[in-house]
Scaffold this active site. Structure first.
Site, short mmCIF file in Angstrom:
data_model
loop_
_atom_site.label_atom_id
_atom_site.label_comp_id
_atom_site.label_asym_id
_atom_site.label_seq_id
_atom_site.Cartn_x
_atom_site.Cartn_y
_atom_site.Cartn_z
N SER A 112 0.85 -1.18 0.00
CA SER A 112 0.00 0.00 0.00
C SER A 112 0.88 1.24 0.00
CB SER A 112 -0.86 -0.02 1.25
OG SER A 112 -1.20 1.28 1.63
N SER A 113 0.35 2.33 -0.52
CA SER A 113 1.15 3.55 -0.60
C SER A 113 1.47 4.13 0.78
CB SER A 113 0.42 4.60 -1.45
OG SER A 113 -0.83 4.90 -0.88
N CYS A 114 0.82 3.64 1.84
CA CYS A 114 1.12 4.20 3.17
C CYS A 114 2.44 3.71 3.72
CB CYS A 114 -0.01 3.94 4.14
SG CYS A 114 -0.15 2.23 4.56
N TYR A 141 0.35 -0.79 10.40
CA TYR A 141 0.06 -1.43 9.10
C TYR A 141 1.24 -1.23 8.15
CZ TYR A 141 -2.31 -2.16 4.62
OH TYR A 141 -2.66 -2.59 3.36
N LYS A 145 3.64 -3.99 6.20
CA LYS A 145 3.79 -4.08 4.74
C LYS A 145 5.25 -3.88 4.32
CE LYS A 145 -0.28 -5.11 3.35
NZ LYS A 145 -0.50 -6.34 2.56
N HIS A 184 -12.59 3.01 4.26
CA HIS A 184 -11.84 4.13 3.72
C HIS A 184 -12.82 5.23 3.32
CE1 HIS A 184 -8.59 1.12 3.37
NE2 HIS A 184 -7.87 2.17 3.70
P1 GDP Z 1 -5.96 7.26 4.74
O1 GDP Z 1 -5.80 7.50 3.27
O2 GDP Z 1 -5.07 6.19 5.27
O3 GDP Z 1 -5.84 8.53 5.52
O4 GDP Z 1 -7.40 6.65 4.99
P2 GDP Z 1 -8.93 7.06 4.75
O5 GDP Z 1 -9.36 6.69 3.38
O6 GDP Z 1 -9.69 6.46 5.89
O7 GDP Z 1 -9.01 8.65 4.93
C1 GDP Z 1 -8.60 9.55 3.93
C2 GDP Z 1 -8.97 10.98 4.31
O8 GDP Z 1 -10.40 11.13 4.21
C3 GDP Z 1 -8.59 11.40 5.74
O9 GDP Z 1 -8.16 12.76 5.69
C4 GDP Z 1 -9.94 11.31 6.46
O10 GDP Z 1 -10.03 12.16 7.59
C5 GDP Z 1 -10.90 11.78 5.35
N1 GDP Z 1 -12.32 11.42 5.57
C6 GDP Z 1 -13.36 12.28 5.48
N2 GDP Z 1 -14.52 11.68 5.77
C7 GDP Z 1 -14.23 10.38 6.03
C8 GDP Z 1 -15.03 9.26 6.39
O11 GDP Z 1 -16.26 9.33 6.55
N3 GDP Z 1 -14.38 8.07 6.55
C9 GDP Z 1 -13.01 7.95 6.38
N4 GDP Z 1 -12.44 6.77 6.54
N5 GDP Z 1 -12.23 9.02 6.07
C10 GDP Z 1 -12.83 10.22 5.90
#
Ligand code: GDP
Length: 318
Positions: A112-114, A141, A145, A184
């Protein structure tokens, strides 16, 4: 190995019921692979070493796509770091050890890119790996990875095996997890907007400030990349798989609202974390191999929303 994959050889997709593994499994079948196998986590718990060894001894796959992982969004990663680290390390070590021991010809390990440092120069090149500190919300995580990438490199070095790793950007598509606590951002927003529309709300809530930037790749594009990489990629460095473009969370929230047909306001809950400010992948290496993402974000959101509507009752997390 070159271009010549034997499409009649047994190909095992670890994690074939997940978002990624499901798309890979379907794509391999439609691409002419005639012996694609998968096991549900009930049938085979990949954290159980003895069970994984027995499975590889019995099935003897020629190729393996390692798409099994414990995954989740920012909140899940932040809340259950011990599970994310332990489950993922065990899954990877068990599968990669068994593959090497039983003579699997090619393994594609999906990360994953993280894994890249929080403040890596953007777009992120593969050689930024291990050059800086990680984003703390998903460091457990990421470390798991990174261990997988290192294990693939070690197997190449110690045993001369042509195993490879790919690092996809944020993925979405049919079969995604729509549970609001674990998912996500993209599936979460689809579900939130859909429910806000049904209730006739005037607003919907998006976490964080809306300013972080994210890149979103449709899983069917990733599935095509998987076959290209099995066929053509043979290098110790992980290879990025992405679109090459990103959007702000605010832009994503607006597009989802537009696709779903909701014209209320977007409200930002800044008590929730933003996570890493940006993680756009540099995709020049995979472009040079002849693969490019094809599904535009708006089209992908529309088809994923359609899938959500059709599978509402049995979608994971609902
Ligand atoms: P990340 O890419 O590992 O940070 O994972 P996420 O996909 O969970 O979050 C991406 C971004 O979307 C972060 O800045 C979150 O705060 C934002 N975000 C906004 N609304 C939501 C929501 O309802 N769920 C999640 N998971 N992220 C949200």
């Amino acid at each position: 190995m070159g271009e010549g994959l034997d499409r009649s050889a047994r190909t095992y997709v670890a994690g074939h019921r997940g978002l990624v593994g499901g798309a890979v499994f379907r794509h391999l079948q439609s691409d002419g692979f005639t012996d694609v196998v998968g096991r549900t986590s009930k049938e085979l718990d990949l954290r159980d070493r003895a069970a994984v060894d027995a499975f590889f001894d019995e099935q003897r796959p020629a190729y393996v796509v390692l798409a099994a992982a414990k995954v989740g969004g920012i909140l899940a990663n932040d809340t259950y770091p011990a599970d994310f680290l332990s489950d993922n390390v065990r899954i990877q070590v068990n599968v990669l050890d068994a593959a090497a021991r039983t003579g699997v010809q090619k393994v594609l390990f999906l990360g994953s890119s993280c894994i890249y440092p929080k403040f890596a120069p953007q777009p992120i090149r593969e050689d930024s790996l291990l050059t800086g500190v990680l984003e703390p919300t998903n460091d457990a995580y990421a470390i798991a990875k990174i261990a997988g990438v290192l294990q693939v490199q070690a197997l190449r070095r110690q045993h001369g095996l042509p195993y490879v790793s790919a690092m996809p950007t944020n993925l979405y598509g049919p079969g995604d997890n729509f549970d609001l606590k674990g998912s996500h951002v993209l599936p979460a927003l689809i579900r939130k907007v859909h429910e806000a529309k049904l209730r006739g709300d005037r607003e919907y809530v998006v976490w964080g400030t809306g300013t972080p930037r994210r890149e979103f790749l449709h899983v069917e594009d990733l599935a095509r990349a998987t076959v290209a990489l099995l066929e053509r990629y043979d290098d110790p460095a992980p290879i990025n798989v992405g679109v090459g473009e990103d959007v702000t969370i605010r832009e994503l929230a607006e597009t989802v609202a537009d696709v779903v047909g909701f014209d209320g306001e977007i409200v930002f809950d800044t008590s929730k974390p933003d996570g890493t400010p940006r993680k756009l992948l540099d995709v020049s290496r995979i472009h040079a191999l002849g693969w490019k993402a094809e599904i535009a974000l708006r089209d992908g959101i529309a088809s994923t929303y359609q899938w959500f509507l059709e599978h509402h009752a049995d979608a994971r997390g609902l």
